[in-house]
Design an enzyme around this catalytic site. Structure first.
Site, short mmCIF file in Angstrom:
data_model
loop_
_atom_site.label_atom_id
_atom_site.label_comp_id
_atom_site.label_asym_id
_atom_site.label_seq_id
_atom_site.Cartn_x
_atom_site.Cartn_y
_atom_site.Cartn_z
N ILE A 86 -43.71 -9.83 40.77
CA ILE A 86 -44.12 -9.43 39.02
C ILE A 86 -43.48 -7.84 39.78
O ILE A 86 -43.22 -7.58 38.31
CB ILE A 86 -45.27 -9.51 39.04
CG1 ILE A 86 -45.30 -10.06 37.40
CG2 ILE A 86 -46.38 -8.79 39.27
CD1 ILE A 86 -44.80 -10.57 36.28
N ARG A 88 -41.54 -5.93 40.50
CA ARG A 88 -39.89 -5.98 40.32
C ARG A 88 -39.22 -5.79 39.29
O ARG A 88 -38.42 -5.43 38.73
CB ARG A 88 -38.59 -7.51 41.50
CG ARG A 88 -39.74 -7.51 42.32
CD ARG A 88 -38.90 -6.31 43.61
NE ARG A 88 -37.69 -5.84 43.16
CZ ARG A 88 -36.46 -6.05 43.77
NH1 ARG A 88 -37.25 -7.21 45.07
NH2 ARG A 88 -35.17 -6.33 43.93
N ARG A 90 -38.79 -4.35 35.86
CA ARG A 90 -38.51 -2.79 35.40
C ARG A 90 -38.94 -2.33 34.43
O ARG A 90 -39.20 -1.03 34.22
CB ARG A 90 -37.11 -2.35 36.21
CG ARG A 90 -37.08 -2.37 37.02
CD ARG A 90 -35.17 -2.06 37.83
NE ARG A 90 -35.18 -3.41 37.88
CZ ARG A 90 -33.80 -3.60 37.91
NH1 ARG A 90 -33.15 -2.83 38.61
NH2 ARG A 90 -33.35 -5.22 37.84
N ARG A 100 -58.28 0.38 48.27
CA ARG A 100 -59.79 1.45 48.93
C ARG A 100 -60.67 0.50 48.21
O ARG A 100 -61.59 0.52 49.39
CB ARG A 100 -58.83 2.76 48.23
CG ARG A 100 -60.25 3.37 49.10
CD ARG A 100 -59.79 4.94 48.60
NE ARG A 100 -58.82 5.85 48.53
CZ ARG A 100 -58.68 6.85 48.42
NH1 ARG A 100 -58.83 7.76 47.67
NH2 ARG A 100 -57.15 6.82 48.16
N ARG A 176 -55.97 -0.92 56.90
CA ARG A 176 -55.54 -1.67 55.83
C ARG A 176 -54.41 -2.40 56.44
O ARG A 176 -53.36 -3.91 55.92
CB ARG A 176 -55.69 -2.18 54.34
CG ARG A 176 -54.69 0.38 53.69
CD ARG A 176 -54.89 0.08 52.74
NE ARG A 176 -53.91 1.39 52.89
CZ ARG A 176 -53.47 1.74 51.22
NH1 ARG A 176 -54.73 1.64 50.20
NH2 ARG A 176 -53.55 3.04 51.49
N ARG A 203 -39.85 -16.55 35.92
CA ARG A 203 -40.26 -16.84 37.09
C ARG A 203 -42.17 -18.14 36.39
O ARG A 203 -43.02 -17.96 37.58
CB ARG A 203 -41.97 -15.61 36.71
CG ARG A 203 -40.89 -14.23 37.18
CD ARG A 203 -40.93 -13.84 38.22
NE ARG A 203 -40.48 -12.94 38.94
CZ ARG A 203 -40.17 -12.36 40.37
NH1 ARG A 203 -40.06 -13.49 40.76
NH2 ARG A 203 -39.51 -11.88 40.43
C1 LIG Z 1 -37.13 -17.59 42.89
C2 LIG Z 1 -36.46 -15.82 42.91
C3 LIG Z 1 -36.30 -15.18 43.70
C4 LIG Z 1 -36.32 -14.01 44.12
N1 LIG Z 1 -35.68 -13.81 45.61
C5 LIG Z 1 -35.30 -12.39 45.53
C6 LIG Z 1 -34.99 -11.68 47.14
O1 LIG Z 1 -35.05 -12.63 48.02
N2 LIG Z 1 -35.28 -11.15 47.69
C7 LIG Z 1 -34.69 -9.41 46.37
O2 LIG Z 1 -34.82 -7.98 46.89
N3 LIG Z 1 -35.17 -10.50 44.90
C8 LIG Z 1 -35.53 -11.42 44.54
N4 LIG Z 1 -36.39 -11.78 43.72
C9 LIG Z 1 -36.48 -10.82 42.06
C10 LIG Z 1 -34.56 -10.66 41.76
O3 LIG Z 1 -33.94 -10.85 41.90
C11 LIG Z 1 -35.38 -9.70 40.75
O4 LIG Z 1 -34.84 -8.42 40.88
C12 LIG Z 1 -36.15 -9.39 40.05
O5 LIG Z 1 -36.55 -10.61 39.64
C13 LIG Z 1 -36.52 -8.68 38.13
O6 LIG Z 1 -35.47 -8.76 37.80
P1 LIG Z 1 -34.37 -8.42 37.03
O7 LIG Z 1 -33.28 -8.09 38.08
O8 LIG Z 1 -34.15 -9.42 35.67
O9 LIG Z 1 -34.65 -7.09 36.12
P2 LIG Z 1 -35.96 -7.15 35.15
O10 LIG Z 1 -36.23 -5.56 36.12
O11 LIG Z 1 -36.08 -7.89 34.50
O12 LIG Z 1 -35.14 -6.24 34.34
C14 LIG Z 1 -34.33 -7.22 32.44
C15 LIG Z 1 -33.11 -7.20 32.94
O13 LIG Z 1 -32.96 -5.76 31.91
C16 LIG Z 1 -31.38 -5.87 32.69
N5 LIG Z 1 -31.80 -4.05 34.03
C17 LIG Z 1 -32.80 -3.58 34.24
N6 LIG Z 1 -32.43 -2.59 34.98
C18 LIG Z 1 -31.56 -2.96 35.09
C19 LIG Z 1 -30.38 -1.57 36.07
N7 LIG Z 1 -30.79 -0.96 36.71
N8 LIG Z 1 -28.76 -2.08 36.14
C20 LIG Z 1 -29.10 -2.83 34.72
N9 LIG Z 1 -29.23 -3.71 34.09
C21 LIG Z 1 -30.61 -3.51 34.91
C22 LIG Z 1 -30.95 -6.79 33.49
O14 LIG Z 1 -30.21 -7.10 32.69
C23 LIG Z 1 -32.22 -7.67 34.30
O15 LIG Z 1 -32.51 -8.16 34.05
C24 LIG Z 1 -36.83 -12.69 43.40
C25 LIG Z 1 -36.61 -13.75 41.80
C26 LIG Z 1 -37.32 -14.91 41.56
C27 LIG Z 1 -36.81 -15.87 40.83
#
Ligand SMILES: Cc1cc2nc3c(=O)[nH]c(=O)nc-3n(C[C@H](O)[C@H](O)[C@H](O)COP(=O)(O)OP(=O)(O)OC[C@H]3O[C@@H](n4cnc5c(N)ncnc54)[C@H](O)[C@@H]3O)c2cc1C
Length: 247
Positions: A86, A88, A90, A100, A176, A203
């Site tokens: 979750i 991830r 941003r 801790r 830990r 999600r």
């Molecule tokens: C089923 C599943 C499996 C996954 N497996 C993996 C894995 O194996 N390894 C892994 O690393 N991750 C994995 N992820 C995580 C996924 O790749 C995303 O990093 C994560 O879900 C965050 O979502 P988001 O990329 O939409 O970014 P969020 O941070 O939720 O941002 C929302 C939106 O804002 C925009 N945005 C935000 N920041 C930027 C930027 N810097 N540049 C351009 N646009 C931006 C994009 O449009 C993005 O969709 C998985 C996710 C799911 C749902």
């Protein structure tokens, strides 16, 4: 796991409507009553008008106004694995309980078998559970029993090793490292409505892992009480959208 709505914007859908109407009014929205702001929108009552406008915005992908209302959720007892997933996202703000304060110092490692302090995935005990990336089907009762045993032994060993390392003088913040990724954590997280829909897209989807999916479904239930028109529309027309880069 427990999920609660801690705080949220009062009357979120009025805020969404005022934000959106601002874009198409010559008058200053700050000088107008809500009735005046909504005067040109179709509908017999203010509720009908909100439904019309919010449906129109979502239908046309006009998502900016949904960034104004914000909600804060308190989450209890998710695994560190779920937390890694979750966090991830941003545009969500987090407070994460320090490890801790998850004290394994004086617990009996056998008690951890009862589900204390470490999340037990259903697949550890359910003989019929099939994971999304699993190549084999169910291996039957015997394999499931052994699975539970191996899982519990691994947790118990980790807790025992942690305690021994503390006794041997290792600082808790280093000891830990041997604790499992299933170790429970509490979190507070805040996000706006647009982000909530995005998190739900990713999600609450069928390919998400059971734990983050369960958490997101509960968040969606709370969101539906807080921001009802928006999340009813989301549930009916937008949920399970595929291949969206962002809402
Ligand atoms: C089923 C599943 C499996 C996954 N497996 C993996 C894995 O194996 N390894 C892994 O690393 N991750 C994995 N992820 C995580 C996924 O790749 C995303 O990093 C994560 O879900 C965050 O979502 P988001 O990329 O939409 O970014 P969020 O941070 O939720 O941002 C929302 C939106 O804002 C925009 N945005 C935000 N920041 C930027 C930027 N810097 N540049 C351009 N646009 C931006 C994009 O449009 C993005 O969709 C998985 C996710 C799911 C749902």
């Amino acid at each position: 796991m427990e999920v609660r709505l801690l705080e949220a914007t009062e009357d979120p859908e009025q805020v969404i409507c005022k934000g959106a109407r601002n874009d198409y009014m010559s008058e200053f929205v700050g000088d107008q009553s809500f009735d005046e702001v909504m005067a040109s929108i179709e509908g017999d009552s203010l509720e009908d008008k909100k439904e019309t406008l919010i449906g129109h915005l979502l239908d046309h992908g006009h998502f900016g106004p949904f960034e104004h209302p914000q909600a804060t959720f308190a989450i209890k007892g998710i695994s560190r694995s779920c937390m890694a997933q979750i966090t991830r996202h941003r545009h969500v703000s987090f407070d994460v309980q320090s490890m801790r304060y998850v004290s394994f110092d004086d617990v009996d490692p056998e008690d951890v078998r009862e589900g204390e302090l470490v999340v037990t995935p259903p697949s550890a005990t359910d003989p019929d559970w099939v994971g999304r990336n699993q190549k084999t089907g169910s291996l039957g009762e015997e394999a499931a029993e052994r699975r539970e045993e191996v899982f519990n032994d691994a947790i118990e060993n980790a807790v025992e090793s942690y305690q021994e390392l503390l006794d041997l003088g290792m600082p808790p913040e280093d000891a830990r490292f041997v604790l499992p990724i299933g170790t429970e954590v509490n979190m507070v997280m805040s996000m706006n409505v647009r982000m909530l829909m995005h998190v739900a897209d990713m999600r609450a989807a069928a390919d998400a892992q059971w734990e983050i999916r369960e958490m997101t479904e509960t968040i969606l239930d709370l969101a539906a009480e807080w921001c009802p028109i928006t999340f009813e529309y989301y549930e009916e027309h937008m949920k399970n959208r595929k291949n969206r880069l962002a809402p």
